[in-house]
Motif scaffolding. Structure first.
Motif, mmCIF file in Angstrom:
data_model
loop_
_atom_site.group_PDB
_atom_site.id
_atom_site.type_symbol
_atom_site.label_atom_id
_atom_site.label_comp_id
_atom_site.label_asym_id
_atom_site.label_seq_id
_atom_site.Cartn_x
_atom_site.Cartn_y
_atom_site.Cartn_z
ATOM 1 N N ALA A 188 38.044 49.123 39.107
ATOM 2 C CA ALA A 188 37.051 50.112 38.682
ATOM 3 C C ALA A 188 37.741 51.388 38.222
ATOM 4 O O ALA A 188 37.355 51.995 37.220
ATOM 5 C CB ALA A 188 36.093 50.429 39.832
ATOM 6 N N GLU A 189 38.777 51.761 38.957
ATOM 7 C CA GLU A 189 39.545 52.963 38.630
ATOM 8 C C GLU A 189 40.154 52.835 37.237
ATOM 9 O O GLU A 189 40.143 53.765 36.438
ATOM 10 C CB GLU A 189 40.638 53.126 39.691
ATOM 11 N N PHE A 190 40.685 51.632 36.940
ATOM 12 C CA PHE A 190 41.310 51.384 35.643
ATOM 13 C C PHE A 190 40.310 51.592 34.499
ATOM 14 O O PHE A 190 40.587 52.294 33.532
ATOM 15 C CB PHE A 190 41.887 49.964 35.605
ATOM 16 N N PHE A 191 39.113 50.981 34.640
ATOM 17 C CA PHE A 191 38.144 51.072 33.542
ATOM 18 C C PHE A 191 37.461 52.431 33.460
ATOM 19 O O PHE A 191 37.077 52.873 32.393
ATOM 20 C CB PHE A 191 37.101 49.945 33.656
ATOM 21 N N ALA A 192 37.309 53.111 34.623
ATOM 22 C CA ALA A 192 36.595 54.387 34.620
ATOM 23 C C ALA A 192 37.493 55.556 34.236
ATOM 24 O O ALA A 192 37.042 56.502 33.595
ATOM 25 C CB ALA A 192 35.976 54.636 35.993
#
Lengths: 311, 273
Positions: A219-223
């Motif tokens: 999630a961190e990667f995409f956000a």
């Protein structure tokens, strides 16, 4: 004193002269500084480019007189399946030179960005190395790896996949992807380093906030990570797509467009049409088309880059 | 030395695995060509040890002494001419205001995009008319033009952000503009100029298509072309091919290992700016 003239958005002629004389130079000075560079640049780049556009309107075999054919060469090129096919091969190579390295680079850079590890300096030196080795040498090394008794086939045999072993660069189906993977190998390091630099500039607070919200690594990667490096992705795409289109040396050294025409690319066709087949008009037509294609790609990617910065 | 406290040991472990795997794949082709170069050339030669005789053979039999000398000649010419011309051009664009500066600069910038493939064929036939093919002019000329396009852009970027107070101080001290550039600004610009030098050296040394087309008789065959020519003759002698390939790549790789930060800065920042 200096600030007052610099604040003007477009200095008047008078202001320019005043500033010039304050710096102890005449109005001609900047032109004199630029002139030598411009003369050589114009003689060996701008002029030949104009000549290329002109040549492309003629049919010329270097022996008999040139014949004006208008856009005939362009029409012929778009109707020739082999020539058109070579642009198709370039499109496939873009997957290997640009898309695959960007995907790999994103994953690796994101992983490395999450926690600092020792040896990163050595790692950077190593993965950037393919960028500085002459492509001719890279091609010699990979030709050996791809040969029937090369280490790629040896590895397949060890893994019990000996049935797949073949002369990769001589195979109608696999020669193009094999050449493409050489590009992947060369470009991935550059892309990873570009992306790592971009991620390093991203604010740490954003990550802290995301973690407090309970975001996992994905999630961190995409956000956060992906949106933050959009600018770097555009730069990486520009560099690698252009590299995919200008890969004459690799093709010349590994396959010369073969087997058949399965790895023929525009870059190689320019050379082959002019110096192999004596079709100078067609050679310049392909060259001009390649240039227009590169201008177009630069333009589109630049627009995307500007948007990424604005957002 | 974790930058963020909450990175688990498992993740750090994964990082090392990724680093290691990636480094192995990057090094594999390089190590294998080195092994090829230093290995025995055929069954009659005793295995084991470093077989430096491959390099001697390539150097003398393959005429690499001539090719390397040609490469040095072409590279030094291209680097010196294009840097000497790009620095003043970039200085003018970066520090002076004058009519037409914007579109003139864009004209230079445009050259970075033009592929060699587009200009080389007409240039070859025009230079042939002038009897300049097979000379340094034909081999170095187009590379000088391409390097000037990048160099002018690169030096402009540097000089735009350079400190002007020092220029004004030098002028008050009575320095002429030329002195300001070469005696005051250029020494401070050394890192930017060095980056430009190593990049142009690398591009010129590794260039293949331009010397291939511009020296059809082979009088100015540079090292990468020599390698291509050599491949045609010794395609199955892997040891000789390896030694020749390592010889061709070595100069740039050695410079890279010593001046790595200039290479990486130039090739990444040059594109970002």
């Amino acid at each position: 004193m200096a600030t007052s003239s610099r604040a003007e958005p477009r200095p008047s002629r008078l202001a320019r002269q005043r500033r010039a004389s304050r710096e102890g130079r005449s109005a001609a000075t900047p032109y004199l500084y630029i002139a030598p560079a411009f003369l050589l640049y114009a003689a060996f780049l701008l002029f030949p480019l104009v000549r290329a556009a002109q040549f492309s309107l003629y049919a010329w075999d270097t022996v008999s007189p040139a014949k004006f054919v208008g856009f005939g060469n362009y029409v012929k090129m778009f109707n020739d399946p082999d020539l058109l096919g070579s642009f198709g091969h370039s499109a496939i190579l873009i997957l290997f030179y640009a898309v695959l390295p960007i995907c790999l680079g994103l994953v690796v850079a994101a992983i490395l960005n999450r926690a600092q590890v020792r040896g990163l300096g050595f790692f950077r030196t190593v993965i950037f190395l393919p960028q500085v080795i002459a492509m001719v040498v890279v091609a010699v090394a990979w030709t050996r790896l791809y040969s029937t008794d090369g280490s790629i086939n040896a590895l397949l045999r060890i893994l019990g996949l000996g049935d797949l072993a073949r002369a990769w660069l001589g195979d109608y189906t696999f020669a193009l992807p094999a050449v493409g993977l050489i590009g992947t190998w060369v470009e991935t390091g550059l892309v990873t380093i570009l992306l790592l630099a971009g991620m390093g500039r991203t604010s740490r607070d954003l990550y802290e906030a995301a973690r407090l919200d309970g975001a996992g690594p994905v999630a961190e990667f995409f956000a956060i990570t992906l949106p933050a490096v959009r600018g770097e992705i555009v730069v990486a795409a520009t560099l690698t797509v252009v590299a995919a289109l200008k890969n004459f040396d690799v093709i010349y050294m590994t396959t010369r467009g073969g087997p058949g025409t399965s790895t023929a690319v525009p870059s190689y066709q320019v050379y082959n049409q002019a110096f192999g087949l004596g079709q100078v008009g067609m050679a310049t037509t392909i060259g001009v088309t390649l240039a227009l294609l590169i201008f177009g790609i630069n333009l589109v990617l630049n627009r995307l880059g500007d948007q990424a910065v604005e957002d | 030395m974790a930058r963020r406290g909450n990175t688990s040991p498992v993740e750090v472990g994964i990082n090392y695995v990724v680093l290691f795997g990636f480094a192995v794949v990057s090094l594999w082709p390089i190590v294998s060509i080195l092994a090829q170069a230093f290995g025995p050339s055929d069954a009659s030669v005793a295995p084991g040890g470093l077989h430096l005789e491959n390099f001697v053979m390539a150097w003398s039999q393959g005429q690499f002494s001539t090719y390397m000398l040609n490469s040095v000649l072409v590279s030094v010419t291209v680097v010196m001419v294009s840097v000497a011309l790009s620095v003043p051009a970039g200085y003018a664009f970066g520090t002076m205001t004058f009519r037409g500066s914007t579109w003139l600069f864009y004209l230079f910038l445009f050259g970075i995009m033009v592929p060699t493939e587009a200009i080389l064929v007409p240039l070859f036939f025009d230079l042939r008319q002038l009897h300049l093919v097979n000379t340094v002019v034909a081999v170095a000329g187009p590379q000088v033009a391409q390097s000037i396009a990048f160099g002018t852009y690169w030096m402009r970027t540097y000089f735009r952000s350079a400190d002007r107070a020092i220029t004004e101080a030098a002028i008050i001290d009575g320095a002429a503009p030329r002195q300001v550039l070469w005696r005051v600004q250029a020494p401070i610009a050394r890192p930017a100029i060095l980056t430009l030098v190593v990049l142009i050296f690398m591009w010129t040394w590794n260039e293949f298509l331009i010397p291939l087309v511009m020296s059809p008789t082979g009088t100015l065959r540079t090292a990468p072309l020599g390698l291509a020519f050599f491949q045609g003759q010794h395609v199955t002698n892997y040891a000789l091919m390896g030694a020749a390939a390592v010889t061709v790549a070595a100069p740039v790789v050695v410079v890279y290992l010593f001046a790595q930060r200039y290479f990486i800065a130039g090739m990444t920042e040059g594109a970002v700016k």
